[in-house]
Design a protein around this motif. Structure first.
Motif, PDB file in Angstrom:
ATOM      1  N   ASN A 256      15.319  28.147  17.682  1.00  0.00           N
ATOM      2  CA  ASN A 256      13.899  28.152  18.024  1.00  0.00           C
ATOM      3  C   ASN A 256      13.676  28.818  19.379  1.00  0.00           C
ATOM      4  O   ASN A 256      13.000  28.274  20.248  1.00  0.00           O
ATOM      5  CB  ASN A 256      13.366  26.704  18.016  1.00  0.00           C
ATOM      6  N   THR A 260      15.157  24.489  21.130  1.00  0.00           N
ATOM      7  CA  THR A 260      15.744  23.356  20.421  1.00  0.00           C
ATOM      8  C   THR A 260      17.253  23.364  20.600  1.00  0.00           C
ATOM      9  O   THR A 260      17.895  24.423  20.485  1.00  0.00           O
ATOM     10  CB  THR A 260      15.396  23.407  18.929  1.00  0.00           C
ATOM     11  N   GLU A 262      20.830  21.184  19.349  1.00  0.00           N
ATOM     12  CA  GLU A 262      21.340  20.233  18.359  1.00  0.00           C
ATOM     13  C   GLU A 262      22.852  20.114  18.505  1.00  0.00           C
ATOM     14  O   GLU A 262      23.547  21.108  18.682  1.00  0.00           O
ATOM     15  CB  GLU A 262      20.980  20.705  16.954  1.00  0.00           C
ATOM     16  N   ASP A 292      14.160  14.800  18.112  1.00  0.00           N
ATOM     17  CA  ASP A 292      13.932  15.223  16.733  1.00  0.00           C
ATOM     18  C   ASP A 292      14.836  14.502  15.737  1.00  0.00           C
ATOM     19  O   ASP A 292      14.453  14.323  14.580  1.00  0.00           O
ATOM     20  CB  ASP A 292      14.153  16.740  16.587  1.00  0.00           C
ATOM     21  N   LYS A 402      19.401  15.841  18.202  1.00  0.00           N
ATOM     22  CA  LYS A 402      18.592  17.052  18.284  1.00  0.00           C
ATOM     23  C   LYS A 402      17.351  16.772  19.116  1.00  0.00           C
ATOM     24  O   LYS A 402      16.693  15.734  18.938  1.00  0.00           O
ATOM     25  CB  LYS A 402      18.189  17.506  16.882  1.00  0.00           C
ATOM     26  N   THR A 404      13.866  18.983  21.284  1.00  0.00           N
ATOM     27  CA  THR A 404      13.099  20.220  21.452  1.00  0.00           C
ATOM     28  C   THR A 404      12.271  20.113  22.721  1.00  0.00           C
ATOM     29  O   THR A 404      11.651  19.064  22.983  1.00  0.00           O
ATOM     30  CB  THR A 404      12.176  20.470  20.249  1.00  0.00           C
TER      31      THR A 404
END
Length: 1455
Positions: A256, A260, A262, A292, A402, A404
């Motif tokens: 992204n 983001t 992860e 997330d 995760k 963001t």
């Protein structure tokens, strides 16, 4: 204007300016439109949204494409455009269908009717999006010079209108801002802000009294600014946004546009997840992230803070708390500086308790103070002195997977952030913040955080699980957080099980404190202070002290409960599904901790909130059902994959409600009674999705329901209210019902009720909305069903649930207080026979038996023989604990009347049931099965010694000659086989059992003709022709093979690649080519055929399914990768071979199973002597294995090509009908053969009288499938004939030939063929034979004409010869000769299905009496050489004798 070429569902109007998508209720795509001309640079192409619907997700999509619309092949949606296309969908930008920017501009899905959206190509080749006159910035660059605007009327958007450029230009008077605002008050056009911004300011207003410092902007407006304002806090432009630095921890994956981060392999690794910002933080700049994704496996969670280390030069540590310099981190609820704790209790929130969707932020103020924010709430000063140059840092540790970065200038980020703030400020959020204090209460039982190394504790200590249950079977020990009080029941519910391992949950108590205990791999390894129930035994310090204690824990399923209690007298008792199993141990010390071992199959368990504790039966005051007295209605433990049931089954919620909007169906735990209201209250909603709760009823039992994504996907026996639409079986029956479920909010109550008339009523906040629909089947049980869809997240059952006292409920509606839930079937109550043991007294008109004295002489009998499937059931009464033993019951062929009248009057009536041997008697005592006193089986079902007062026990004789015992309505399975037809129920009131009462009744006889027909199957295989003639002659009916009448399923224990569906009647291999073994859940019964159908083949593999039987119990069997690896008690059919325990014992048997096509039906049957038969498409292939031990279970290995098999009407699949003149029924085993279907349609067009007995196709594929030989021998003396390859055979019923009833032994006759034509068939069938009165086929001349629908008959035959000179009948043992065109004339017909023209021939297969015919050479002229297998001198048989031929079958060939 729009281009005239559009998507196939688009209609244009208003001179090409308005586009509308047709069928918006049935279709969501095919709505593409493009501009008529390429876009001019700098000119905005703008459309207005005119109409939207709520049926779909997604909405308008807009962009540009380099494809010329005049030659474009329109895809179904804009995302399918390739070759230079840029499309904005939602808040993402896609190029040629692939996402290039995930967070851009305003979310187009949120636009409403009247909103405007446009696209512009700039002179520099940039794509810009305009929404309501506001520029959303550059979406893409590098556009070609010639592009067309493209608009997709997708999903909710159904109509748009192109606006003139000048109109849009007037609205665009204000220049596009070059910077983004730092607060909500930064611009003067606040009135045009989105709803989420207004909500944010409303929150500020609500908390302006200083209760909370809620931050809704970035940074807080005006805070920390110097007199110059902008001088001390530089303006943040879109090109200078905070992102994650490309250099990060070893397990981090960025996406992204680096917004983001992860952590990879989150279930295997818990650290190495550090990420930092791409630049230092500015003063008063908010660095905020959104969680997330979380996993439940680890302890600990996200950590966030600042560091002075430059990410370009930093050697990233495994976790930031390892960094010893320049770092300030928030971990849990404390502050760590350089890895050491400086503030233990910084705030009331703990980062470890945050959920998915929560927001965490931090800012360094201009005065050097560092503040943390959780869901917009300022947690205060974390440290007063922060270095001037710091980078933001996030550690994705433990549960955090995760995150963001949230930019407040992004609409979607603002919307999600404000939702998180609303959740934090809601009562649910307040309750969540207060949770630590609640947990500190010693009164509440929780799991201790110290647990086995493969276990995890979640849901605030209420749930324990093994996250990798399919990889490990032990190390799943969990203990209670405190010691149990005397009389306090510790009870858990099994939430999840896996099929891979043997063994299951174990429960008990231990004196060891969990805080100091080094947990073993399994609790039975602990050698001190521990008592455990394992299986159906009890162990103390690892040694078994009770072998046969109670219900076997290894047999429990998901949803079952187990519990343990230590009473004041020191005895230990266990509970299974709320029923005590009796004392298990004595002298257990006080102060013991409850312990649960999630062993083997047990993967997850949750502490039950309101167990039936002795002396402590409380319901939480916050429970919606507190104080609810009357109703036992709860939510069933079976539910959709995203649903969670809590609060003792009274509350249902959707997990991950911000990332999932469906798969959350819940259903009531029992059927609703007529006039009973099921009411729920909406407790929680989210504003993320469209649509909301759906509610209704279904006649599908929870155990049979394969929970779909949403309940409106079910296409049978379901009635739902969705919005204002009443839907039945997925179809809308009625719109604009009196209430709109989508308009209801939190606190609203929804109820549903079926009346005695079969009407469905809905109640909103207690008010009846009237009948929604009628015609619900009155005799069918219906369950309440709720779909937590879209905005609706959580509901609870209210106190109003239960029977209603109003006009909708009938006056004679019975509640469970007026009769038992399991009331006896309609009929006359069962009674005991007057002949009984000498110590027995019969009371209450023979429905109650009491043993007056002693412990024996307590035999009682049923008054009549038990009918098939009839249950004789009694309820236990008084118990005398001084005696040992148990109730005994069974079936006997001894008629009680033979023993003499009167109680005790029967001479020779023994004192106990095992001694009753004058006639054959089958009985169950404790858990042993005996026949005439001899032990036949041990460990059967539940031990009858554990039955208590009020327990029900029954006995049933099955239709398959088996004896079944039922305990409290649960069938324990077949106890014995081979039960005689005429049997009486017999009970022995032995030992502690002093009295029983009959609770069952005899079934009323059904009127003749109303009972269902008994199952049968058709025959007709050429291999069985030797038997057909004899059976038809002697019995007048075809030989029949019985089909399994009970509903069979595949066993839950199966190969790991198997997925069961359709009520466990369909098995699918979902991966690889092996690990696909499934077993039928019931043993094979002699003479009963069990069949499965091949549904799907994958041709990329070789080989195919394997069929066979195993004689070892399959419930706990660990299946190998393939069936051929079974080395014990296995007989298998693979290819054309037969295998026993992995060794081939036969080379060639039957057809090759590897070549069976889709639709083939394969069956197994045991004959009376134990021989195993293979059936293919209903045809017996003979005995494959002799003397198979019993009991045995049928096994199917979905290997290689075979990926799915299924059964229908139970696994005894097959339609056992007599095939008639007409098209095949849909369930015909031959339905997969197109040639057979074509021949059948032609045969239907003949409109012939009478019936046929069966049919058989001899096309190339069918005959190869059966492995038919080309020639056979028949008759006395034997004579060869050829099989009718290339034809389809329809066997003729014996009524066509009355002489078959006279006992003609057709097995001794020869078999031959007679070519015929369409005109002669009717006369032949009317007469029932060939011969006198039958015209010579040689005189038939085909009619050449124009074919029409059906066929056209040739002209009339020549006049029949005189009776004194009967014509000769021409026959042949070869259909290649008899079916030649000169002997069997062709006729044209048009297939009514395909409308194609075909040519057809007909012939008869006949039995010929030996000696009645004269063989000779062929007399007909042939275009092809005759059959070389036969001598030319014997190819044609001529007979003139009347009665020398018998019609056997009609043959049809179609070209």
């Amino acid at each position: 204007m729009l281009h005239p070429r559009t998507g196939r569902l688009v209609s244009l109007s208003a001179c090409g300016r308005t586009a509308r998508r047709q069928q918006p209720g049935q279709e969501f795509n095919h709505g593409l439109v493009l501009s008529r001309e390429p876009l001019r640079d700098g000119r905005v192409f703008t459309v207005r949204i005119d109409r939207k619907v709520n049926s779909w997700s997604g909405s308008i999509e807009i962009g540009v494409t380099a494809l010329d619309p005049s030659v474009l092949d329109f895809p179904s949606s804009a995302t399918g455009l390739k070759g230079g296309s840029w499309v904005v969908s939602g808040c993402s930008v896609l190029r040629d269908g692939r996402s290039v920017l995930e967070e851009y501009g305003q979310d187009l899905d949120q636009l409403g009717e009247g909103d405007r959206v446009g696209v512009e190509r700039t002179v520099a080749g940039e794509l810009r999006l305009w929404v309501n006159g506001r520029d959303c910035g550059v979406a893409a660059t590098g556009l070609p010079a010639r592009v067309w605007a493209v608009v997709d009327l997708y999903g909710k958007c159904t109509q748009i209108t192109v606006l003139p450029p000048e109109a849009e230009g007037k609205r665009r008077a204000q220049p596009r801002p070059e910077t983004f605002p730092n607060s909500l008050e930064s611009h003067n056009d606040f009135a045009s802000m989105e709803l989420s911004e207004v909500v944010g300011n409303a929150i500020l207003s609500a908390y302006n009294g200083g209760l909370l410092n809620v931050n809704l902007s970035s940074p807080p407006a005006g805070e920390g600014l110097g007199s110059g304002g902008a001088a001390t806090s530089p303006i943040l432009t879109s090109n200078d946004a905070l992102l994650f630095h490309e250099k990060c921890g070893t397990l981090i994956k960025l996406s992204n546009n680096n917004k983001t981060a992860e952590r990879r392999r989150p279930l295997d690794e818990f650290n190495n997840g550090v990420v930092m910002t791409n630049r230092p933080l500015r003063d008063n700049e908010m660095f905020e992230i959104r969680i997330d994704k979380l996993v439940d496996k680890w302890s600990g969670s996200i950590e966030i803070g600042v560091t002075t280390h430059n990410p370009n030069n930093l050697e990233y540590p495994a976790t930031m708390t390892n960094l010893q310099s320049g770092t300030i981190m928030m971990s849990g609820c404390g502050i760590l500086t350089n890895g050491k704790g400086t503030r233990r209790e910084y705030c009331e929130f703990s980062l470890d308790e945050l959920q998915e969707g929560d927001h965490i932020g931090l800012t360094r103020k201009s005065n050097s103070a560092l503040h943390f924010f959780i869901n917009g709430i300022d947690q205060g000063v974390a440290t007063p002195l922060t270095p001037p140059v710091v980078y933001g840092v996030v550690d994705l540790y433990g549960m955090a997977v995760k995150v963001t970065i949230v930019h407040n200038n992004n609409h979607s980020d603002r919307l999600r952030r404000n939702n998180a703030i609303l959740r934090a400020l809601s009562p649910e959020g307040a309750l969540r913040r207060a949770t630590p204090a609640t947990q500190a209460e010693p009164e509440r039982l929780l799991f201790h955080p110290n647990c086995g190394q493969k276990a995890a504790i979640t849901h605030e200590g209420r749930t324990a699980l093994r996250p990798h249950a399919t990889d490990d079977f032990n190390h799943g020990v969990v203990l209670s957080s405190r010691a149990l009080r005397d009389g306090e029941v510790f009870q858990v519910r099994i939430d999840k099980m896996v099929d891979k391992w043997a063994g299951s949950i174990e429960i008990g108590v231990t004196t060891h404190n969990p805080a100091y205990l080094q947990l073993p791999s399994t609790m039975t390894n602990l050698r001190s202070g521990t008592w455990m129930m394992t299986g159906n035994g009890v162990m103390h310090n690892g040694t078994t002290i009770l072998d046969e204690y109670g219900h076997n824990l290894d047999r429990l399923k998901a949803g079952d409960t187990v519990g343990v209690v230590r009473r004041e007298d020191g005895t230990l008792h266990f509970f299974v599904n709320g029923m005590t199993q009796g004392p298990a141990a004595w002298n257990v010390p006080p102060g013991v901790y409850a312990v649960v071992d999630l062993y083997g199959q047990a993967a997850q368990a949750t502490i039950v909130d309101d167990p039936l504790s002795e002396g402590n039966n409380q319901v939480s005051p916050s429970s919606p059902s507190s104080g609810a007295g009357g109703s036992d209605l709860r939510f069933h433990q079976l539910h959709g994959s995203n649903a969670v049931i809590t609060n003792g089954g009274r509350t249902a919620l959707r997990h991950n409600c911000r990332s999932e909007f469906n798969d959350a169906i819940v259903i009531s735990n029992r059927a609703l009674r007529d006039g009973e209201l099921f009411e729920i209250v909406i407790q929680k909603m989210v504003d993320r999705w469209s649509g909301s709760i759906e509610a209704g009823v279904t006649a599908i039992r929870p155990e049979d329901l394969e929970f779909p994504n949403t309940m409106t996907d079910i296409d049978y026996d379901t009635w739902m209210l969705s919005g204002t639409a009443i839907m039945q079986d997925g179809n809308t029956m009625r719109n604009n019902y009196g209430c709109d479920l989508d308009a209801l909010g939190t606190g609203a109550r929804i109820g549903m009720m079926r009346t005695a008339k079969g009407d469905l009523h809905y109640f909103i906040n207690g008010q009846d909305q009237g009948a929604a629909c009628s015609g619900l089947p009155p005799g069918k049980e219906v369950y309440a069903v709720v779909d937590l869809y879209g905005q609706c997240v959580q509901v609870s059952i209210t106190n109003a649930t239960g029977p209603m006292d109003n006009s909708l409920a009938t006056s004679n509606t019975a509640t469970e207080k007026s009769f038992p839930l399991h009331s006896p079937a309609a009929g006359v109550a069962h009674r005991f026979h007057s002949t009984c043991g000498k110590n027995v007294a019969l009371e209450e008109d023979g429905t109650r038996a009491v043993r007056a004295v002693g412990y024996a002489h307590g035999l009682v009998f049923s008054t009549k023989e038990l009918k098939t499937e009839e249950v004789f059931e009694v309820r236990g009464g008084e118990l005398d604990e001084k005696w040992a033993g148990s109730l005994r019951l069974g079936l006997t062929t001894l008629a009680p009347g033979e023993m003499g009248p009167g109680a005790g009057g029967g001479p020779g009536l023994p004192p106990s049931l095992p001694e009753l041997r004058t006639k054959t008697t089958w009985m169950v005592s404790s858990c042993e099965v005996r026949r005439d006193g001899q032990l036949q089986r041990m460990n059967y079902g539940r031990s009858l010694e554990r039955l208590g007062v009020g327990s029900r026990v029954g006995i049933r004789r099955g239709a398959d000659d088996t004896m079944h015992i039922l305990v409290d309505g649960e069938d324990m399975g077949p106890a014995a086989t081979g039960i005689a037809k005429n049997v009486w129920a017999v009970l022995d009131l032995y030992g502690p059992v002093r009295s029983v009462s009959v609770v069952s009744s005899t079934r009323l006889e059904e009127p003749e003709g109303t009972q269902p027909p008994s199952p049968s199957s058709d025959t007709g295989s050429e291999a069985e022709e030797d038997d057909d003639g004899e059976d038809w002659a002697s019995h007048g009916q075809p030989h029949q093979v019985a089909m399994m009448s009970t509903s069979l399923e595949f066993l839950e224990n199966h190969g790991k690649n198997i997925l069961l569906s359709n009520g466990n009647r369909t098995a699918t291999r979902v991966a690889s080519y092996n690990q696909g073994i499934v077993v039928i859940n019931q043993p094979l019964v002699p003479q009963l055929l069990v069949q499965v159908r091949i549904d799907f083949l994958n041709r990329q593999w070789t080989s195919s399914l394997v069929l066979g039987v195993i004689t070892c119990p399959p419930e706990r069997l660990n299946f190998p990768a393939s069936a051929c690896a079974l080395k014990r008690a296995a007989w298998l059919l693979r290819g054309r071979g037969i295998f026993h325990n992995g060794l081939k014992i036969c080379e060639k048997f039957g057809p090759n199973l590897d070549t069976c096509p889709e639709g083939t039906i394969l069956g197994l049957r045991l004959d009376s002597s134990g021989g195993l038969h293979l059936h293919v498409n209903g045809m017996d292939q003979g005995v494959a294995v002799s003397d198979v031990p019993q009991p045995c279970h049928a096994l199917v290995d979905l290997y290689g090509q075979c990926e799915q098999v299924s059964g229908n009407k139970g696994l005894g699949w097959g339609d056992n009908r007599d095939v008639c003149w007409g098209p095949l029924p849909a369930a015909s085993p031959l339905k997969s053969c197109e040639y057979h279907a074509l021949c059948s349609r032609f045969q239907e067009l003949l409109l012939l009288p009478g019936e046929c007995l069966g049919d058989l196709c001899y096309c190339e594929s069918c005959r190869k499938l059966r492995g038919d030989e080309a020639h056979r021998r028949r008759g006395e003396p034997p004579r060869e004939y050829a099989l009718p390859f290339g034809w389809c055979r329809f066997n003729l019923r014996y009524t066509v030939n009355p002489r078959l009833e006279a006992g003609t032994m057709t097995k001794k006759w020869h078999m031959a063929y007679h070519g015929s034509n369409v005109a002669a068939i009717r006369r032949v069938l009317d007469r029932g034979e060939l011969g006198a009165g039958t015209a010579s086929i040689l005189s038939c001349r085909p009619l050449k004409g124009k074919p029409g629908v059906g066929f056209e008959e040739p002209g009339e035959n020549c006049a029949p010869p005189r009776e004194e000179q009967p014509p000769s009948v021409l026959l042949s043992p070869s259909l290649q000769y008899a079916g030649a065109e000169t002997l069997a004339s062709k006729v044209q017909f048009r297939d009514p299905k395909s409308q194609r023209t075909h040519q057809a021939q007909v012939a008869f297969q006949v039995c010929v009496r030996p000696g009645s015919y004269t063989p000779g050479p062929p007399s007909a002229t042939l275009r092809e050489p005759p059959d070389p297998h036969f001598s030319p001198a014997e190819l044609e048989w001529i007979t003139k004798e009347k009665g020398a031929t018998l019609l056997y079958a009609l043959l049809v060939r179609v070209e």
